[in-house]
Structures are given as structure tokens and as C-alpha cells.
Design a protein around this motif. Structure first.
Motif, PDB file in Angstrom:
ATOM      1  N   SER A 258     -21.792  -8.149  24.377  1.00 23.73           N
ATOM      2  CA  SER A 258     -22.184  -9.413  23.734  1.00 23.73           C
ATOM      3  C   SER A 258     -23.233 -10.147  24.547  1.00 23.73           C
ATOM      4  O   SER A 258     -24.225 -10.644  23.990  1.00 23.73           O
ATOM      5  CB  SER A 258     -20.955 -10.312  23.536  1.00 23.73           C
ATOM      6  N   GLY A 259     -23.050 -10.239  25.861  1.00 21.53           N
ATOM      7  CA  GLY A 259     -23.987 -10.994  26.687  1.00 21.53           C
ATOM      8  C   GLY A 259     -25.385 -10.413  26.669  1.00 21.53           C
ATOM      9  O   GLY A 259     -26.372 -11.114  26.411  1.00 21.53           O
ATOM     10  N   ARG A 260     -25.478  -9.121  26.897  1.00 17.75           N
ATOM     11  CA  ARG A 260     -26.790  -8.456  26.922  1.00 17.75           C
ATOM     12  C   ARG A 260     -27.402  -8.429  25.531  1.00 17.75           C
ATOM     13  O   ARG A 260     -28.612  -8.643  25.351  1.00 17.75           O
ATOM     14  CB  ARG A 260     -26.609  -7.040  27.487  1.00 17.75           C
ATOM     15  N   GLY A 261     -26.567  -8.178  24.524  1.00 19.07           N
ATOM     16  CA  GLY A 261     -27.079  -8.136  23.159  1.00 19.07           C
ATOM     17  C   GLY A 261     -27.608  -9.477  22.690  1.00 19.07           C
ATOM     18  O   GLY A 261     -28.679  -9.562  22.086  1.00 19.07           O
ATOM     19  N   LEU A 262     -26.863 -10.551  22.984  1.00 27.63           N
ATOM     20  CA  LEU A 262     -27.331 -11.882  22.611  1.00 27.63           C
ATOM     21  C   LEU A 262     -28.613 -12.246  23.355  1.00 27.63           C
ATOM     22  O   LEU A 262     -29.532 -12.832  22.785  1.00 27.63           O
ATOM     23  CB  LEU A 262     -26.251 -12.921  22.905  1.00 27.63           C
ATOM     24  N   ALA A 263     -28.675 -11.895  24.631  1.00 27.01           N
ATOM     25  CA  ALA A 263     -29.859 -12.230  25.433  1.00 27.01           C
ATOM     26  C   ALA A 263     -31.121 -11.618  24.839  1.00 27.01           C
ATOM     27  O   ALA A 263     -32.148 -12.294  24.700  1.00 27.01           O
ATOM     28  CB  ALA A 263     -29.668 -11.750  26.874  1.00 27.01           C
TER      29      ALA A 263
ATOM     30  N   GLN B  93     -33.458 -13.874  22.538  1.00 22.93           N
ATOM     31  CA  GLN B  93     -34.750 -13.303  22.957  1.00 22.93           C
ATOM     32  C   GLN B  93     -35.218 -13.956  24.258  1.00 22.93           C
ATOM     33  O   GLN B  93     -36.345 -14.399  24.410  1.00 22.93           O
ATOM     34  CB  GLN B  93     -35.786 -13.445  21.842  1.00 22.93           C
ATOM     35  N   LEU B  94     -34.299 -13.952  25.222  1.00 18.27           N
ATOM     36  CA  LEU B  94     -34.510 -14.604  26.505  1.00 18.27           C
ATOM     37  C   LEU B  94     -35.405 -13.773  27.409  1.00 18.27           C
ATOM     38  O   LEU B  94     -35.400 -12.539  27.358  1.00 18.27           O
ATOM     39  CB  LEU B  94     -33.154 -14.792  27.195  1.00 18.27           C
TER      40      LEU B  94
ATOM     41  N   GLU C 136     -38.084 -16.370  32.368  1.00 16.92           N
ATOM     42  CA  GLU C 136     -38.637 -17.724  32.479  1.00 16.92           C
ATOM     43  C   GLU C 136     -37.783 -18.763  31.765  1.00 16.92           C
ATOM     44  O   GLU C 136     -38.042 -19.962  31.886  1.00 16.92           O
ATOM     45  CB  GLU C 136     -40.064 -17.753  31.899  1.00 16.92           C
ATOM     46  N   ASP C 137     -36.775 -18.343  31.017  1.00 11.43           N
ATOM     47  CA  ASP C 137     -35.946 -19.281  30.263  1.00 11.43           C
ATOM     48  C   ASP C 137     -34.926 -19.979  31.160  1.00 11.43           C
ATOM     49  O   ASP C 137     -34.556 -19.478  32.230  1.00 11.43           O
ATOM     50  CB  ASP C 137     -35.212 -18.550  29.144  1.00 11.43           C
ATOM     51  N   VAL C 138     -34.455 -21.125  30.677  1.00 14.00           N
ATOM     52  CA  VAL C 138     -33.394 -21.880  31.358  1.00 14.00           C
ATOM     53  C   VAL C 138     -32.298 -22.163  30.327  1.00 14.00           C
ATOM     54  O   VAL C 138     -32.501 -22.932  29.394  1.00 14.00           O
ATOM     55  CB  VAL C 138     -33.912 -23.206  31.946  1.00 14.00           C
ATOM     56  N   MET C 139     -31.166 -21.508  30.502  1.00 15.49           N
ATOM     57  CA  MET C 139     -30.036 -21.740  29.606  1.00 15.49           C
ATOM     58  C   MET C 139     -29.373 -23.065  29.967  1.00 15.49           C
ATOM     59  O   MET C 139     -29.138 -23.342  31.146  1.00 15.49           O
ATOM     60  CB  MET C 139     -29.019 -20.597  29.732  1.00 15.49           C
ATOM     61  N   PHE C 140     -29.066 -23.876  28.966  1.00 19.09           N
ATOM     62  CA  PHE C 140     -28.344 -25.130  29.173  1.00 19.09           C
ATOM     63  C   PHE C 140     -26.916 -24.920  28.706  1.00 19.09           C
ATOM     64  O   PHE C 140     -26.693 -24.489  27.567  1.00 19.09           O
ATOM     65  CB  PHE C 140     -29.020 -26.252  28.383  1.00 19.09           C
ATOM     66  N   MET C 141     -25.924 -25.223  29.559  1.00 16.63           N
ATOM     67  CA  MET C 141     -24.555 -24.947  29.168  1.00 16.63           C
ATOM     68  C   MET C 141     -23.631 -26.141  29.422  1.00 16.63           C
ATOM     69  O   MET C 141     -23.119 -26.344  30.515  1.00 16.63           O
ATOM     70  CB  MET C 141     -24.018 -23.708  29.907  1.00 16.63           C
ATOM     71  N   PRO C 142     -23.417 -26.942  28.346  1.00 12.99           N
ATOM     72  CA  PRO C 142     -22.425 -28.010  28.423  1.00 12.99           C
ATOM     73  C   PRO C 142     -21.036 -27.578  27.944  1.00 12.99           C
ATOM     74  O   PRO C 142     -20.062 -28.290  28.174  1.00 12.99           O
ATOM     75  CB  PRO C 142     -23.010 -29.077  27.495  1.00 12.99           C
ATOM     76  N   SER C 143     -20.939 -26.430  27.260  1.00 15.37           N
ATOM     77  CA  SER C 143     -19.635 -25.897  26.870  1.00 15.37           C
ATOM     78  C   SER C 143     -18.941 -25.351  28.121  1.00 15.37           C
ATOM     79  O   SER C 143     -19.605 -24.877  29.045  1.00 15.37           O
ATOM     80  CB  SER C 143     -19.800 -24.769  25.853  1.00 15.37           C
ATOM     81  N   PRO C 144     -17.604 -25.395  28.186  1.00 19.12           N
ATOM     82  CA  PRO C 144     -16.914 -24.950  29.402  1.00 19.12           C
ATOM     83  C   PRO C 144     -17.209 -23.486  29.733  1.00 19.12           C
ATOM     84  O   PRO C 144     -16.991 -22.603  28.895  1.00 19.12           O
ATOM     85  CB  PRO C 144     -15.436 -25.144  29.057  1.00 19.12           C
ATOM     86  N   VAL C 145     -17.701 -23.226  30.936  1.00 22.95           N
ATOM     87  CA  VAL C 145     -17.943 -21.836  31.337  1.00 22.95           C
ATOM     88  C   VAL C 145     -16.635 -21.114  31.614  1.00 22.95           C
ATOM     89  O   VAL C 145     -16.627 -19.901  31.824  1.00 22.95           O
ATOM     90  CB  VAL C 145     -18.876 -21.744  32.565  1.00 22.95           C
ATOM     91  N   ALA C 146     -15.536 -21.847  31.608  1.00 22.70           N
ATOM     92  CA  ALA C 146     -14.224 -21.239  31.788  1.00 22.70           C
ATOM     93  C   ALA C 146     -13.636 -20.761  30.466  1.00 22.70           C
ATOM     94  O   ALA C 146     -12.456 -20.409  30.419  1.00 22.70           O
ATOM     95  CB  ALA C 146     -13.267 -22.226  32.456  1.00 22.70           C
ATOM     96  N   HIS C 147     -14.447 -20.744  29.400  1.00 22.96           N
ATOM     97  CA  HIS C 147     -13.974 -20.190  28.135  1.00 22.96           C
ATOM     98  C   HIS C 147     -15.053 -19.301  27.533  1.00 22.96           C
ATOM     99  O   HIS C 147     -16.121 -19.109  28.119  1.00 22.96           O
ATOM    100  CB  HIS C 147     -13.532 -21.290  27.179  1.00 22.96           C
TER     101      HIS C 147
ATOM    102  N   LEU D 142     -27.830 -13.945  33.197  1.00 24.86           N
ATOM    103  CA  LEU D 142     -27.729 -12.881  34.194  1.00 24.86           C
ATOM    104  C   LEU D 142     -28.318 -11.578  33.677  1.00 24.86           C
ATOM    105  O   LEU D 142     -28.878 -10.780  34.444  1.00 24.86           O
ATOM    106  CB  LEU D 142     -26.260 -12.680  34.581  1.00 24.86           C
ATOM    107  N   ALA D 143     -28.230 -11.344  32.368  1.00 29.42           N
ATOM    108  CA  ALA D 143     -28.738 -10.102  31.788  1.00 29.42           C
ATOM    109  C   ALA D 143     -30.234  -9.927  32.001  1.00 29.42           C
ATOM    110  O   ALA D 143     -30.721  -8.799  32.105  1.00 29.42           O
ATOM    111  CB  ALA D 143     -28.419 -10.053  30.292  1.00 29.42           C
ATOM    112  N   VAL D 144     -30.979 -11.047  32.058  1.00 32.11           N
ATOM    113  CA  VAL D 144     -32.443 -10.953  32.153  1.00 32.11           C
ATOM    114  C   VAL D 144     -32.999 -11.587  33.425  1.00 32.11           C
ATOM    115  O   VAL D 144     -34.210 -11.681  33.597  1.00 32.11           O
ATOM    116  CB  VAL D 144     -33.114 -11.600  30.916  1.00 32.11           C
ATOM    117  N   GLY D 145     -32.119 -12.048  34.318  1.00 31.69           N
ATOM    118  CA  GLY D 145     -32.584 -12.670  35.545  1.00 31.69           C
ATOM    119  C   GLY D 145     -33.135 -14.064  35.335  1.00 31.69           C
ATOM    120  O   GLY D 145     -34.047 -14.498  36.054  1.00 31.69           O
TER     121      GLY D 145
END
Length: 551
Positions: free
Chosen positions: A225-230, A235-236, A239-250, A262-265
Motif C-alpha cells: 500500500s505505501g509504495r503503491g500509493l506513493a 505520484q510523489l 522533492e515532496d513534503v507529506m503533511f500528516m495531522p492524522s495519528p501516525v500510530a494508526h 519513505l518509499a521515495v526518499g
């Protein structure tokens, strides 16, 4: 006593998938011989000074994250944590969470993420079910002492031998996060990277209907899922910056906030407490480009934007889960985030990404559906009482593909009740396909009001009521009736300044929406807000109590 439940055999991919499926997953590259720690090594070697994670107080590049993750892995190993052991991590959206996850991945231990809002009862269940031998948490956050809670739980759970405290004081015998990450592992001390087909993360469901279940993911089921979504949805690039306000613990936060960049550095920017004005400020300051949240986050951001007057031009992609996207919301989003699009996604902790819309899908698709299969390799089938149903017919959503869990940790009965003999995962959600293969989630098998023997979809009625101009949010639940068995109660959050009556709502449904009388709600409760889980799902069991007059 919390204790540790009797161990059962660790599930394997061969328990979950047949040999042909596993072969196909590997041949198509959906599963690969890699790991989260190997990906970290790749970027730390090739782009060591690129910023990887920031959270408003801390900014770390890839090389520094690896150094601290390896230090924490070595410290935990010295404390007796072994590959396959479960380690609970209850931290807010801080850089320490990312370090902890990657440290456990390097060690081959299993991360058990716990959302920061959970308290003693929920965590006791997680510790009991997972058998965690260590925990990484914080001190006081938002007025609550997490370290003290874990110390109390430690007395009840003898398996929980080690506590690491981030941004807080450690008691005797415990470790601060700073000292735990300062260890320098010896050559080859950490050993080879872990097997990508063994348990990697146990994500506990949010408990909207029953006791939380531990969803066992391998690195390969998560990375699919992670690599496929990326690559295929966001289409990351680096150079992209992911913004994450949802809990990273879920589920959403872990996959989109950590695995996708992480998939694309790329970089990830974490927000520990969602407040729309602060969220917009972070978007502007860090020039974030993409995110994924529950639908209510979008509404709050749009409400705050006119007064905030922030530069939001960097945002190009907002993935939205948990509720349908009204076309008016999608259009308003594009007026506010002038370079961005709002995209729906349907998934769950067991499957992560199941369906979504993709770049190029028109607004009619994005607002009128929950998308088509998110990634190559996913099959979605709708099943009714007599088998698979066709376009336009409602059925239970079932999933087959490389992203599904191995099962529920230490719960073989619930696993068997969810995954059928053909390997299809039954979600308990209902949906319809249109003629072009786009899915619309219509409700849940348990989210039905049975009124006089007629099944009424709560989600259908919610959709009608949401169109009322005085309604901001709505949830429809059943309440008992002696004559008919059940009736429908609408729990409504009104638009500010409005106070719709039951007659207002039913007249609108009857005259404007023209729905049958049997589907009209027969009770109305106005509330200031709907009770939500930390992942943005409505807690309908609490609303049923409200509808029955129990709270």
C-alpha cells in the motif's frame, strides 16, 4: 491482571495465502525482498542530509534518523528485546515515533502502535492481547501523564519489562529516549534485515463496534500500500513534503505519513494536535504538498482558511477517507487550495488502501464514488446472500490482494469469521459498483435499521439528510421500538445558528428528496459534535445509547 495471553502460533503468509498467490505477488513486484530499515539505509546512504522528518520542534535528516534508530535498536536488544517480540509505541505525531518504528524494524521486533488518546482500559487490552515486552511513550502530553499510566500497567503486566520515555522524565530502571538512542551498535550487532513476510506491525482497530482487534501486517503487506500509493496515487517524488495531522500510530497516518514518503526518499511533516489554523500555518511554513485525513479535517480547514489568509499554493493532493466527498466540498476545496485536488479513498486497518480515485478522474467521479481498486493487484468483489452481485446491486465489499493482513493476532475465530476459504477478506461494509467499475460505499452490514422487517441503510438516509441546508453533520442509528422492532434516529450537528426540528427534516426528505415514509427518521437529537474515534470514524455505539436516551 493484564498479564499475557497464552501464545498461539505466529501467523505466516502460508497460513493466509496459497503458494500460487504468493508466487504471483512476487513476480509482479507487489511483494519484494526488502524492509523499512533497508529503505532507510538506502536514503541515508544516497541523500544523507535530506530532511526526512519534522514536527514543528524537531527536524532530522535521513542520516540522523538512521543513527538514532540504530542506537535505539541496540539499546532495546541489550534490554532483551528479540526479533518477533512486540513493542508498544504510544507517542504523539513526533519525530520520536518515526525513529521508534524504524528502530523496531531494524531489530526485527513488531511495532504495536497505540494512539495517544487511548487510556488505561484500551491499552490494557492491547498489552494483554499483544504480549508486549517493552513500551515507548512520553511523559505528560495535553495534561495527561502517559508514563505514570504505563508504570501502573507495568505492575499488572509482568511481560512489560522496559519503558522508554520520550520528552519526559524517566524513573529508576527506565530510559529516556535521548539516552536510549545514544547507543552506538557494534559492527554487525544488529544482524541481517528482517524477513519481509514475518509479522512487522500489529495495528489495533479503532473499536467502533466491539473489542479492538490486532491486525497483523508484514512489511510486504504494508509496503504494497505505501509504495503503491506513493507512485500511483500521490505520484510523489523526493522533492515532496507529506503533511500528516492524522495519528501516525494508526493505519492512515502510519502508511501515508511514514511509509509513503519513505518509499521515495521524501520528507514528512507531522502535526501532533489538529487545530485547523495551526494546520494551515504548517502547510504554508513547510510548503507541504500532500496529505491524507478523515473528511472532517477538510471541512475544518476550509472553514478556517478565509480568515487565516495563508499561502496554500504548495498543496496539490489531499486524500480523503472515512466519509463521502460532496461535490460542493470538492469544488470549495479547489477554490481554496488553488493547485490541489481532493481525492476519496476507501480502506481500513486490515487492508489499508482498497479503492480510491486517481489523478485524472473528473470531479463527478471523485464526488460520486469511492473510486476503483486503488492499486494493480487488488480485486474487489461485492457479495450478496446468493453470491456475487452485479453493477447497481448492493453487496458486502470483499477484498483479495497483496495488502491484506495475515489475520487477527491471537484471535483465530475472528480471523476465520472474516477471511473465507477462498482467501477473500470480508469487510462488513456494503457497496455498489456502477457500470464503469467505480465503487460507492453505502453502509455497513451492522449499520442497518430493521424497521418492521424492512432493511434501511443508515448511510443512505444520512446522505439525504446531509443535503438539508441547516445540517452540518449527521449520523443515523437505530433505537428499539416495541411494535416495529427498530426505528431510525437522526443525530444532527446543525449549521451554526440553526435549530432544525424533526418536522423540518422529515418534510425536506419527503418533499425535496422524495423518499418513502418508512425511511424517515422518527426521532431527532441535536448535538454540538459527533463522537469520533481518533481516526475520524463516528462512534455509532455511543450514538445508539444517545438515541435510546441512555446518555
Amino acid at each position: 491482571m493484564v498479564g499475557v495471553e497464552t501464545d498461539t502460533a505466529t501467523p505466516t503468509v502460508y497460513d493466509r495465502y496459497d503458494t500460487e498467490s504468493i508466487k504471483k505477488f512476487r513476480e509482479n513486484g507487489w511483494w519484494q525482498d526488502s524492509s523499512a530499515a533497508a529503505l532507510l539505509d538506502r536514503w541515508a546512504d544516497t541523500t544523507p542530509t535530506r530532511r526526512f522528518v519534522s514536527d514543528g520542534t524537531t527536524e532530522l535528516d535521513y542520516a540522523t534518523v538512521r543513527e538514532r534508530a540504530h542506537g535505539l535498536a541496540a539499546t532495546l536488544a541489550h534490554r532483551g528485546v528479540r526479533p518477533g517480540d512486540r513493542v508498544a509505541v504510544q507517542l504523539p505525531n513526533w519525530a520520536e515515533f518515526v525513529i521508534s518504528y524504524l528502530a523496531l524494524a531494524r531489530l526485527g521486533a513488531v511495532t504495536v502502535p497505540i494512539m495517544a488518546v487511548y487510556r488505561h482500559a484500551e491499552i490494557a487490552h492491547v498489552l494483554r492481547n499483544s504480549g508486549a515486552v517493552a513500551a515507548i511513550t512520553t511523559g505528560t502530553f495535553r495534561g495527561f501523564d502517559h508514563a505514570a499510566m504505563f508504570r501502573a500497567l507495568q505492575v499488572e503486566a509482568p511481560a512489560l519489562r522496559t519503558l522508554v520515555i520520550a520528552r519526559g522524565e524517566a524513573a529508576p530502571g527506565e530510559l529516556t529516549f535521548a539516552e536510549a538512542t545514544a547507543t552506538v551498535p557494534g559492527p554487525d550487532e544488529l544482524g541481517p534485515h528482517s524477513d519481509p513476510d514475518t509479522p512487522h506491525v500489529i495495528v489495533y482497530t479503532s473499536g467502533t463496534e466491539s473489542t479492538a482487534k490486532g491486525c497483523v501486517h508484514t512489511w510486504n503487506t504494508l509496503d504494497f500500500s505505501g509504495r503503491g500509493l506513493a507512485h500511483n496515487v500521490f505520484q510523489l517524488t523526493a522533492e515532496d513534503v507529506m503533511f500528516m495531522p492524522s495519528p501516525v500510530a494508526h493505519a492512515t497516518g502510519l502508511v501515508v505519513g511514514v511509509l509513503v514518503p519513505l518509499a521515495v526518499g521524501a520528507e514528512t511533516h507531522l502535526l501532533d494536535v489538529w487545530e485547523p489554523n495551526e494546520g494551515l500555518r504548517r502547510i504554508e511554513k513547510y510548503r507541504t504538498t500532500a496529505t491524507a485525513t478523515a473528511t472532517p479535517f477538510v471541512r475544518m480547514a476550509l472553514d478556517a482558511a478565509p480568515e487565516a489568509k495563508r499561502d496554500l499554493s504548495s498543496m496539490r493532493f489531499w486524500l480523503c477517507a472515512g466519509a463521502p466527498i460532496p461535490e460542493t466540498l470538492a469544488l470549495e476545496f479547489e477554490r481554496t487550495f488553488t493547485n490541489g485536488v481532493l481525492m476519496p479513498l476507501y480502506g481500513c486497518s486490515e487492508l489499508m488502501a482498497a479503492t480510491c480515485c486517481h489523478p485524472g478522474d473528473p470531479i463527478e467521479r471523485r464526488a460520486g464514488s469511492d473510486g476503483s481498486p486503488a492499486l494493480d493487484g487488488i480485486r474487489i468483489r461485492l457479495v450478496g446472500p446468493d453470491g456475487e452481485v452485479g453493477p447497481g446491486e448492493e453487496g458486502e465489499i470483499t477484498y483479495s490482494g497483496p495488502g491484506a493482513i495475515l489475520g487477527y493476532w491471537r484471535e483465530p475465530e475472528r480471523t476465520a469469521a472474516t477471511i473465507d476459504s477462498g482467501g477473500w477478506h470480508h469487510t462488513g461494509d456494503l457497496g455498489r459498483f456502477d457500470a464503469d467499475g467505480y465503487l460507492r460505499v453505502t453502509g455497513r452490514l451492522k449499520d442497518i435499521i430493521i424497521r418492521g422487517g424492512t432493511n434501511i441503510s443508515a448511510a443512505e438516509i444520512e446522505g439525504y439528510i446531509l443535503a438539508h441546508p441547516d445540517v452540518s453533520q449527521v449520523a443515523v442509528v437505530a433505537y428499539p421500538d416495541e411494535r416495529l422492532g427498530e426505528k431510525a434516529c437522526a443525530i444532527v450537528v446543525p449549521v451554526k445558528g440553526a435549530a432544525p426540528t424533526l418536522k423540518d427534516i422529515t418534510d425536506f426528505l419527503r418533499l425535496e428528496r422524495r423518499i418513502v415514509t418508512q425511511k424517515l427518521p422518527e426521532r431527532l437529537v441535536l448535538v454540538d459534535e459527533l463522537p469520533m474515534t481518533a481516526t475520524g470514524k463516528v462512534q455509532k455505539f455511543r450514538l445508539r445509547e444517545l438515541a435510546r436516551g441512555e446518555s
